[in-house]
Motif scaffolding. Structure first.
Motif: not given
Ligand SMILES: [Fe+2]
Length: 210
Positions: A24, A30, A35, A168
């Motif tokens: 990650n 992502h 985010h 996360d």
């Molecule tokens: Fe992240």
């Protein structure tokens, strides 16, 4: 760094393998979905890449100063905080490039990474507790002057990265659950996930020499 002191600590346990955490960490594919707040402060993250080095079309944007192409923080922001403003005086002797960058990561596989901002530092370290459990410790480091200043609102700064870490963490736990699905055989890496590939290679080299 030697003069900085820990002003805030977050310790949490994630229901995932430690390698999922690193995977990650190693990509920003992502970022737009996970985010939204961070992508506003660091516009290039909103394009699913962590820097211009991950942009296959960089040559065509080379002369465009927009941070969504060059990296760095949005106009007016100086650091990772709720309003983009620093907690106190910025560190002396920073280069113009470091100020513009807004964040600089130093990665020490497999146990920790450090992030430097213009006004504070963050250390993130992890400890595997089991195959699907990882303890995460996040420490925010400030100058003694900032910590001695009763008027300094540390939470304005710490809340931001805490939000990112929690986002996360939730994504990592979801990923771990997905790996347990009977439908899962393997993943596919996108080109902007070159950092994940580099991490996989590091793990493979370690296993080969074990
Ligand atoms: Fe992240």
């Amino acid at each position: 760094m030697a003069e900085l002191q820990v002003g805030h600590t977050l310790r949490t346990t994630l229901a995932c393998n430690w390698k999922i955490f690193w995977e990650n960490y190693s990509e920003c594919y992502h970022c737009p979905g996970v985010h939204p707040e961070l992508c506003k402060i660091v516009p290039i993250y909103g394009r699913s890449i962590s820097g211009p080095y991950s942009d296959p079309a960089y040559q065509s944007h080379r002369d465009d100063p927009d941070p969504k192409f060059q990296g760095g923080l949005r106009k007016g922001a100086m650091t990772w905080s709720m309003d983009g403003q620093p907690i106190g005086p910025t560190f002396p002797n920073l280069t113009e490039e470091e100020r513009k960058l807004g964040q600089r990561f130093a990665t020490i596989w497999p146990t920790m990474y450090a992030v430097g901002h213009v006004d504070y530092m963050r250390l993130v370290s992890m400890r595997p507790l089991g195959p699907e459990q990882t303890e995460l410790t996040v420490e925010w480091l400030f100058t003694p002057e900032v910590l001695a200043d009763n008027g300094a609102d540390l939470e304005r700064v710490t809340r931001f990265a805490q939000l990112v870490v929690e986002q996360d963490g939730a994504a990592c736990e979801l990923n771990q659950a997905g790996l347990r699905s009977r439908a899962h055989t393997q993943g596919v890496l996108m080109p902007q996930e070159h950092g994940v590939f580099a991490f996989h290679e590091w793990v493979r080299r370690g296993l080969a020499s074990a």
